[in-house]
Design a protein around this motif. Structure first.
Motif, PDB file in Angstrom:
ATOM      1  N   LEU A   1       0.827  -1.198   0.000  1.00 22.72           N
ATOM      2  CA  LEU A   1       0.000   0.000   0.000  1.00 22.72           C
ATOM      3  C   LEU A   1       0.870   1.261   0.000  1.00 22.72           C
ATOM      4  CD1 LEU A   1      -2.841   1.213   0.151  1.00 22.72           C
ATOM      5  CD2 LEU A   1      -2.699   1.065   2.655  1.00 22.72           C
ATOM      6  N   ALA A   2       1.988   1.227   0.727  1.00 21.44           N
ATOM      7  CA  ALA A   2       2.883   2.388   0.763  1.00 21.44           C
ATOM      8  C   ALA A   2       3.431   2.700  -0.623  1.00 21.44           C
ATOM      9  CB  ALA A   2       4.020   2.142   1.738  1.00 21.44           C
ATOM     10  N   ALA A   3       3.728   1.650  -1.398  1.00 18.49           N
ATOM     11  CA  ALA A   3       4.228   1.855  -2.760  1.00 18.49           C
ATOM     12  C   ALA A   3       3.150   2.514  -3.622  1.00 18.49           C
ATOM     13  CB  ALA A   3       4.655   0.522  -3.364  1.00 18.49           C
ATOM     14  N   GLU A   4       1.891   2.106  -3.412  1.00 22.26           N
ATOM     15  CA  GLU A   4       0.792   2.683  -4.192  1.00 22.26           C
ATOM     16  C   GLU A   4       0.556   4.150  -3.827  1.00 22.26           C
ATOM     17  OE1 GLU A   4      -2.657   0.336  -3.533  1.00 22.26           O
ATOM     18  OE2 GLU A   4      -1.727  -1.555  -4.208  1.00 22.26           O
ATOM     19  N   LEU A   5       0.722   4.467  -2.533  1.00 23.33           N
ATOM     20  CA  LEU A   5       0.390   5.806  -2.051  1.00 23.33           C
ATOM     21  C   LEU A   5       1.593   6.746  -2.010  1.00 23.33           C
ATOM     22  CD1 LEU A   5      -2.003   4.845   0.911  1.00 23.33           C
ATOM     23  CD2 LEU A   5      -2.642   5.598  -1.391  1.00 23.33           C
ATOM     24  N   GLY A   6       2.789   6.227  -2.255  1.00 14.70           N
ATOM     25  CA  GLY A   6       3.982   7.059  -2.224  1.00 14.70           C
ATOM     26  C   GLY A   6       4.438   7.433  -0.821  1.00 14.70           C
ATOM     27  N   ASP A   7       4.134   6.594   0.161  1.00 13.36           N
ATOM     28  CA  ASP A   7       4.559   6.821   1.550  1.00 13.36           C
ATOM     29  C   ASP A   7       6.043   6.478   1.669  1.00 13.36           C
ATOM     30  OD1 ASP A   7       5.126   6.537   4.325  1.00 13.36           O
ATOM     31  OD2 ASP A   7       3.027   6.116   4.753  1.00 13.36           O
ATOM     32  N   GLU A   8       6.885   7.441   2.074  1.00 17.68           N
ATOM     33  CA  GLU A   8       8.325   7.218   2.128  1.00 17.68           C
ATOM     34  C   GLU A   8       8.791   6.541   3.407  1.00 17.68           C
ATOM     35  OE1 GLU A   8      10.016  11.120   1.559  1.00 17.68           O
ATOM     36  OE2 GLU A   8      10.406  10.674  -0.555  1.00 17.68           O
ATOM     37  N   VAL A   9       8.066   6.744   4.516  1.00 18.63           N
ATOM     38  CA  VAL A   9       8.520   6.237   5.815  1.00 18.63           C
ATOM     39  C   VAL A   9       8.053   4.805   6.070  1.00 18.63           C
ATOM     40  CG1 VAL A   9       8.357   6.566   8.323  1.00 18.63           C
ATOM     41  CG2 VAL A   9       8.655   8.545   6.813  1.00 18.63           C
ATOM     42  N   ALA A  10       6.798   4.507   5.781  1.00 21.43           N
ATOM     43  CA  ALA A  10       6.209   3.212   6.131  1.00 21.43           C
ATOM     44  C   ALA A  10       6.995   2.013   5.588  1.00 21.43           C
ATOM     45  CB  ALA A  10       4.755   3.147   5.667  1.00 21.43           C
ATOM     46  N   PRO A  11       7.512   2.025   4.333  1.00 17.22           N
ATOM     47  CA  PRO A  11       8.240   0.837   3.857  1.00 17.22           C
ATOM     48  C   PRO A  11       9.479   0.525   4.703  1.00 17.22           C
ATOM     49  CG  PRO A  11       7.709   2.287   2.024  1.00 17.22           C
ATOM     50  CD  PRO A  11       7.401   3.050   3.267  1.00 17.22           C
ATOM     51  N   TYR A  12      10.161   1.571   5.169  1.00 17.80           N
ATOM     52  CA  TYR A  12      11.362   1.338   5.973  1.00 17.80           C
ATOM     53  C   TYR A  12      11.017   0.897   7.402  1.00 17.80           C
ATOM     54  CZ  TYR A  12      13.789   3.523   2.090  1.00 17.80           C
ATOM     55  OH  TYR A  12      14.284   3.815   0.840  1.00 17.80           O
ATOM     56  N   MET A  13       9.903   1.401   7.932  1.00 18.26           N
ATOM     57  CA  MET A  13       9.463   0.903   9.242  1.00 18.26           C
ATOM     58  C   MET A  13       9.055  -0.563   9.126  1.00 18.26           C
ATOM     59  SD  MET A  13       9.980   3.230  11.452  1.00 18.26           S
ATOM     60  CE  MET A  13       9.229   2.337  12.808  1.00 18.26           C
ATOM     61  N   ALA A  14       8.385  -0.906   8.025  1.00 14.68           N
ATOM     62  CA  ALA A  14       8.020  -2.307   7.807  1.00 14.68           C
ATOM     63  C   ALA A  14       9.269  -3.166   7.656  1.00 14.68           C
ATOM     64  CB  ALA A  14       7.128  -2.426   6.578  1.00 14.68           C
ATOM     65  N   LEU A  15      10.289  -2.664   6.940  1.00 15.33           N
ATOM     66  CA  LEU A  15      11.529  -3.406   6.764  1.00 15.33           C
ATOM     67  C   LEU A  15      12.249  -3.582   8.102  1.00 15.33           C
ATOM     68  CD1 LEU A  15      13.572  -4.742   4.868  1.00 15.33           C
ATOM     69  CD2 LEU A  15      14.564  -2.457   4.465  1.00 15.33           C
ATOM     70  N   SER A  16      12.246  -2.543   8.934  1.00 15.05           N
ATOM     71  CA  SER A  16      12.837  -2.650  10.269  1.00 15.05           C
ATOM     72  C   SER A  16      12.148  -3.745  11.080  1.00 15.05           C
ATOM     73  CB  SER A  16      12.727  -1.312  10.994  1.00 15.05           C
ATOM     74  OG  SER A  16      13.264  -1.400  12.298  1.00 15.05           O
TER      75      SER A  16
ATOM     76  N   LEU B   1      20.120  -8.659  10.621  1.00 15.48           N
ATOM     77  CA  LEU B   1      21.097  -7.576  10.491  1.00 15.48           C
ATOM     78  C   LEU B   1      21.022  -6.917   9.109  1.00 15.48           C
ATOM     79  CD1 LEU B   1      24.060  -9.237  12.397  1.00 15.48           C
ATOM     80  CD2 LEU B   1      22.848  -7.150  13.058  1.00 15.48           C
ATOM     81  N   ASP B   2      20.766  -7.709   8.077  1.00 15.93           N
ATOM     82  CA  ASP B   2      20.614  -7.138   6.738  1.00 15.93           C
ATOM     83  C   ASP B   2      19.417  -6.191   6.678  1.00 15.93           C
ATOM     84  OD1 ASP B   2      22.817  -8.509   5.829  1.00 15.93           O
ATOM     85  OD2 ASP B   2      21.663 -10.135   4.874  1.00 15.93           O
ATOM     86  N   CYS B   3      18.293  -6.632   7.270  1.00 12.88           N
ATOM     87  CA  CYS B   3      17.083  -5.794   7.262  1.00 12.88           C
ATOM     88  C   CYS B   3      17.319  -4.503   8.040  1.00 12.88           C
ATOM     89  CB  CYS B   3      15.906  -6.561   7.867  1.00 12.88           C
ATOM     90  SG  CYS B   3      15.252  -7.901   6.853  1.00 12.88           S
ATOM     91  N   PHE B   4      17.927  -4.636   9.196  1.00 14.24           N
ATOM     92  CA  PHE B   4      18.165  -3.452  10.027  1.00 14.24           C
ATOM     93  C   PHE B   4      19.083  -2.453   9.323  1.00 14.24           C
ATOM     94  CE2 PHE B   4      17.421  -6.257  13.994  1.00 14.24           C
ATOM     95  CZ  PHE B   4      16.070  -5.895  14.042  1.00 14.24           C
ATOM     96  N   GLU B   5      20.131  -2.957   8.676  1.00 14.19           N
ATOM     97  CA  GLU B   5      21.079  -2.064   8.004  1.00 14.19           C
ATOM     98  C   GLU B   5      20.389  -1.285   6.887  1.00 14.19           C
ATOM     99  OE1 GLU B   5      25.362  -2.224   5.600  1.00 14.19           O
ATOM    100  OE2 GLU B   5      24.559  -4.034   6.556  1.00 14.19           O
ATOM    101  N   ALA B   6      19.589  -1.989   6.077  1.00 12.71           N
ATOM    102  CA  ALA B   6      18.895  -1.321   4.962  1.00 12.71           C
ATOM    103  C   ALA B   6      17.837  -0.350   5.489  1.00 12.71           C
ATOM    104  CB  ALA B   6      18.249  -2.373   4.066  1.00 12.71           C
ATOM    105  N   ALA B   7      17.106  -0.756   6.546  1.00 13.80           N
ATOM    106  CA  ALA B   7      16.066   0.115   7.107  1.00 13.80           C
ATOM    107  C   ALA B   7      16.672   1.371   7.718  1.00 13.80           C
ATOM    108  CB  ALA B   7      15.253  -0.648   8.155  1.00 13.80           C
TER     109      ALA B   7
END
Length: 772
Positions: free
Chosen positions: A480-495, A511-517
C-alpha cells in the motif's frame, strides 16, 4: 424515629432503626477534625451517607458535649430567613422572646458546650454560612458539624469529603469468603437478609454481587434501593436491569424524604440546585469515560454557548457541589464523576441535539492528544506522555469506539496508530491488537493512515509471538505504501521484518534488514525510526557475538541523548549489558543492565523491564549469586504471566540463556531452597521486582508475619479473628457478649495499631499471621 439522648439528658439525635455498616475510619477522622476545628463540613454526592455519618459521629462524641448533640434537619426549609428559626425549634428553645431567632440562639448557647449538626445545607448555603459564623464567634464552646453538597466557605471551616463505601473490582471479584469484607457488599447483605433471610454470599453469586456494588459506585442509598428490589427480583435480574438504573431504583422507604425515595429524585435535587450553565456543563462532562483534566474539559465542552473562559469556574462550582470529584496526584488534578452521576448527565445530554457534536469533539480532542504524543515521542517527556495516555485510557477507548462504530475510517486508523507506544511500551498489547484489527477491518477506501496502522499492527503481533500474522500485515503495508507514495512506512516495515527475523533466531537476515532500514530512514530524515532500528541492531549483534554490538549500542545511545529521549536508550543499555555479559565482563554488565532498568522504572513497559531483569538473573548466576538469581527468575515468571506473552516470543537465544541459567541455579541450590526463592520472587509485583533487581535488598513481603500476640491484646486478637470471618461488629458483640460500642472501639484500635484502613486488610493480615 425515637430520639436517643446523651447521658446528661440533652440532645435530640434520632435512634437509628438499621445497622450502621463500616465507616469506622471515617468516624475516627471526623472526630479528630472536630477536636481541632469548630466547624467541620461533610460533603459528598447525594446518597453517599453524609447524614448517617454525622449522626453516628455525633452519637460517639456525645459524652464530650455536656449540653448535648443537636440535629437540625434543614431539608424541609425552603426560605433562607427561616434557617435560624429551624435551629431554635430543633434545640427546643422556648419561643417566647421578641428577639430575632439568631439572638435567641446566641443567648441560649453562649455558655453551653454543645455540638450542632446542621444537616442538608446545600440549598441554603449562604444563610447557613452566615448563621454558623455568628454562632461560632459568639458562642465559644459550640461546635458545628454540617452536611452539604457544597461547602459553606467561611473562615475556620474544615471540609471532609465523604467517600463511597469500598467496592470490589467487578471484573475480578475475590472469593466469596473475602467479598464480604467490602463495605458495600456488607451493606447489601445486611439489607438483603432483612427482606430475604436466606440470602447469602456464595461462589455462585459473588460475580453478580461484585457487579451490583461496583456499578452502584458504593453509594449507600443506591445499594439500599437495589437491596429492596431483591424482595421481588432475583439478584441476576437486578444486575441486568441496572442498564436502566434510574427506573429500577425506585423502591425507597415511604418514611424517607421524597427526594430520597428514588435515585433519580435524589440526583434531581442536586441538579435543581445548579445554575443553567452548571447543568449544561454537567451534561457535557458526562461524555468523558474514566475522568478528565481541565484541558480536556475546556477542549471538549466549550463552545459559543459555554465559553472556554468559564469552564474553570464552572468545574470548581461542580466540585464544590459534589457533582464532580477532584483528585490530585503528582501535582496534577484530575476530575471524575461517579458513574451514577455521569449516567444522569448522559441521560440529559441524550435528549438534546448536541449529543453527536459532543462525541465528535471528544474524539477529535483525544485524536489530537494521541497524535501529539506520537509525533514528539522520540524526545523529552516520554514518561509523562505515557502517563497521560494511561490516565485517559478509557477516554481513548471511547473515542476509538465512536470512530469505528460510526465508520470513520481515517479517524479510527489515525488514532489506533498514534497510540502505538501506549500499546507496545505501556502494557496494552492485547487491547492494542483488538482495536487495530477492528480499525483495519473497516470497509471502505484505504486512506494513507492505513499504512502506519499496518506496521503498528505488525509490531504488536511480533511482541505477542505471532510472526506469520505480523509478516502478513507488513507485506500489505509495503504494497500500500508503494501505491500511495509513503516514504517512511516501507522502511518501518523493513525494520520490523528485521525484528521478526531476530525473534525467529535468523540473525544474519535480521542484520541485513536493520542495516537497509536504518539507511533508508536516515535518508528520509526520520530520526525516531533510525533510533528504533539501531537499538535492535545492537541487540542482534550482541546475540551474534558480533564485535559491532558495542559500537551500534553506543551509536543508539548517542542519538538518544541528542534527541532527549529515554525509552530506546534503556534497550540500547540492555544490548551493551548483554554484550558485556557474553564477554565475561560481569561488573560492567551489571552496571549497564541496572542503568537500563532504572530508566524503565519511569515507564510501564513490562517487556522492557522483564528482559532487563532476565539479564540481571543471568549475571547473578554467573557471579554465583544463586539465591538472588532464583528470586529474579521467580519475579520474571510472574511478569511474563501478567504481560500475556512469553520470553520465547523474543527469540530462541533468550530462551537458551534462560534455560542455561535455570540449570545453573538448580544445580547449585537444594530443590527446597530453589522452590522457596522462586516463590518469593513470584510474590513480587512489577514495581517490587524492579526495586529488588536494582538493589537486591527490597523487602518482598514479611517472611514471618507478626502474630496477634505480638501486636494486639488477647481480646483484640479475638475480635480480629472474627472480623476475618466476615462478622459485623454487631455479630461480634453477640459472639463475645460485649456491647456493640465496645466492639466498635476494639475494631478502631485494631485498625490503628496495624496501620490499616479497611476490614479486608485485617482479614488478610490474620490469614498471613496464622491468627485464629
Amino acid at each position: 424515629m425515637a430520639e436517643r439522648t446523651s447521658p446528661a439528658g440533652a440532645g435530640n439525635l434520632p435512634a437509628t432503626v438499621t445497622s450502621f455498616v463500616g465507616r469506622r475510619q471515617e468516624i475516627g477522622e471526623v472526630r479528630k477534625l472536630l477536636g481541632a476545628a469548630r466547624l467541620v463540613t461533610l460533603t459528598g454526592v447525594g446518597g453517599v451517607g453524609k447524614t448517617r455519618l454525622a449522626i453516628e459521629t455525633g452519637a460517639e462524641a456525645s459524652t464530650a458535649f455536656a449540653d448535648g448533640v443537636w440535629l437540625v434537619d434543614l431539608a424541609p426549609v425552603r426560605q433562607s430567613e427561616l434557617v435560624a428559626q429551624a435551629v431554635v425549634t430543633a434545640l427546643g428553645i422556648p419561643d417566647q422572646s421578641t428577639k430575632p431567632p439568631v439572638e435567641q440562639l446566641i443567648d441560649h448557647l453562649a455558655r453551653r458546650h454543645a455540638l450542632i449538626l446542621l444537616d442538608n445545607c446545600e440549598h441554603l448555603v449562604e444563610a447557613c454560612a452566615v448563621l454558623t459564623d455568628r454562632l461560632l464567634r459568639a458562642c465559644a464552646r459550640v461546635r458545628v458539624l454540617a452536611t452539604s453538597r457544597q461547602v459553606l466557605g467561611i473562615a475556620g471551616e474544615h471540609v471532609y469529603q465523604v467517600p463511597p463505601l469500598s467496592v470490589p473490582d467487578p471484573d475480578a471479584p475475590p472469593p466469596a469468603e473475602a467479598l464480604g469484607q467490602y463495605e458495600s457488599v456488607h451493606l447489601l447483605l445486611d439489607r438483603a437478609t432483612a427482606i430475604r433471610p436466606g440470602f447469602a454470599l456464595s461462589d455462585a453469586n459473588r460475580v453478580a454481587v461484585a457487579r451490583l456494588c461496583g456499578r452502584l459506585d458504593g453509594i449507600p442509598l443506591a445499594i439500599e434501593l437495589a437491596a429492596s428490589r431483591l424482595r421481588s427480583l432475583p439478584l441476576s435480574e437486578v444486575v441486568d436491569r441496572l442498564e436502566n438504573r434510574f427506573a429500577l431504583l425506585t423502591g425507597g422507604s415511604p418514611a424517607a424524604l421524597p427526594r430520597q425515595r428514588t435515585l433519580r429524585a435524589l440526583i434531581d435535587w442536586s441538579h435543581d440546585l445548579c445554575t443553567a450553565e452548571e447543568r449544561l456543563l454537567w451534561a457535557r462532562l458526562s461524555v468523558f469515560a474514566g475522568g478528565f483534566d481541565l484541558e480536556a474539559a475546556e477542549g471538549v465542552c466549550a463552545d459559543d454557548v459555554l465559553p472556554r473562559t468559564k469552564i474553570v469556574d464552572l468545574v470548581d462550582h461542580l466540585v464544590a457541589q459534589s457533582v464532580v470529584q477532584a483528585v490530585e496526584r503528582d501535582g496534577q488534578v484530575r476530575y471524575w464523576m461517579l458513574e451514577t452521576i455521569r449516567e444522569y448527565g448522559w441521560d440529559r445530554l441524550a435528549t438534546s441535539d448536541e449529543h453527536t457534536a459532543l462525541r465528535t469533539r471528544h474524539q477529535e480532542f483525544f485524536g489530537r492528544l494521541a497524535d501529539h504524543i506520537a509525533a514528539t515521542w522520540y524526545g523529552p517527556g516520554q514518561e509523562e506522555g505515557l502517563a497521560r495516555l494511561r490516565a485517559d485510557h478509557r477516554n481513548l477507548e471511547a473515542a476509538l469506539e465512536w470512530s469505528i462504530s460510526n465508520g470513520k475510517v481515517e479517524q479510527a486508523l489515525s488514532l489506533v496508530a498514534a497510540l502505538r507506544h501506549h500499546w507496545c511500551a505501556d502494557g496494552f498489547l492485547s487491547e492494542g491488537r483488538r482495536w487495530l484489527d477492528r480499525a483495519l477491518d473497516l470497509p471502505g477506501p484505504r486512506p494513507p493512515e492505513r499504512t502506519t496502522a499496518l506496521w503498528v499492527a505488525g509490531w504488536v503481533m511480533l511482541q505477542q509471538g505471532d510472526y506469520d500474522g505480523a509478516e502478513a500485515r507488513l507485506a500489505e503495508c509495503e504494497k500500500l505504501a508503494a501505491e500511495l507514495g509513503d516514504e517512511v512506512a516501507p522502511y518501518m516495515a523493513l525494520s520490523l521484518r528485521g525484528t521478526a527475523a531476530l525473534f525467529r533466531g535468523h540473525l544474519p537476515e535480521a542484520l541485513d534488514c536493520f542495516e537497509a532500514a536504518s539507511a533508508g530512514l536516515t535518508r528520509v530524515g526520520h530520526a525516531g525510526g533510525t533510533l528504533f532500528t539501531d537499538f535492535q541492531t545492537a541487540i542482534a549483534c550482541a546475540h551474534a557475538c558480533d564485535e559491532q554490538a558495542a559500537e551500534k549500542g553506543e551509536r543508539a545511545i548517542a542519538l538518544s541523548e541528542e534527541l532527549g529521549e529515554r525509552w530506546t536508550r534503556s534497550y540500547a543499555l540492555y544490548a551493551l549489558g548483554l554484550h558485556a555479559w557474553a564477554h565475561g565482563e560481569l561488573d560492567s554488565a551489571t552496571t549497564l543492565a541496572r542503568a537500563g532498568l532504572q530508566i524503565q522504572r519511569g515507564f510501564n513497559d513490562h517487556v522492557g523491564a522483564a528482559v532487563l531483569i532476565e539479564l540481571l538473573a543471568w549475571i547473578a548466576a554467573s557471579k554465583k549469586e544463586f539465591d538472588h538469581a532464583a528470586r529474579l527468575l521467580g519475579a520474571i515468571r510472574s511478569i511474563w504471566r501478567a504481560i500475556g506473552t512469553s520470553l520465547s516470543a523474543f527469540g530462541p537465544h533468550l530462551d537458551s540463556h534462560h534455560a542455561r541459567c535455570e540449570r545453573q541455579v538448580l544445580h547449585a541450590l537444594r530443590a527446597d531452597a530453589w522452590e522457596v526463592a522462586l516463590a518469593e520472587g513470584g510474590r513480587m509485583d512489577h514495581d517490587q521486582a524492579i526495586s529488588y533487581a536494582l538493589d537486591g535488598r527490597t523487602a518482598l513481603h514479611p517472611v514471618v508475619p507478626a502474630t496477634a500476640d505480638e501486636v494486639l491484646t488477647r481480646r483484640e486478637g479475638e475480635v480480629a479473628a472474627l472480623v476475618a470471618e466476615g462478622l459485623s461488629n454487631r455479630q461480634i458483640a453477640e459472639v463475645l457478649v460485649l456491647s456493640p460500642r465496645t466492639v466498635d472501639g476494639h475494631v478502631e484500635r485494631i485498625l490503628a495499631k496495624l496501620g490499616f484502613a479497611s476490614r479486608a486488610q485485617v482479614a488478610a493480615w490474620v490469614a498471613s499471621s496464622g491468627t485464629r
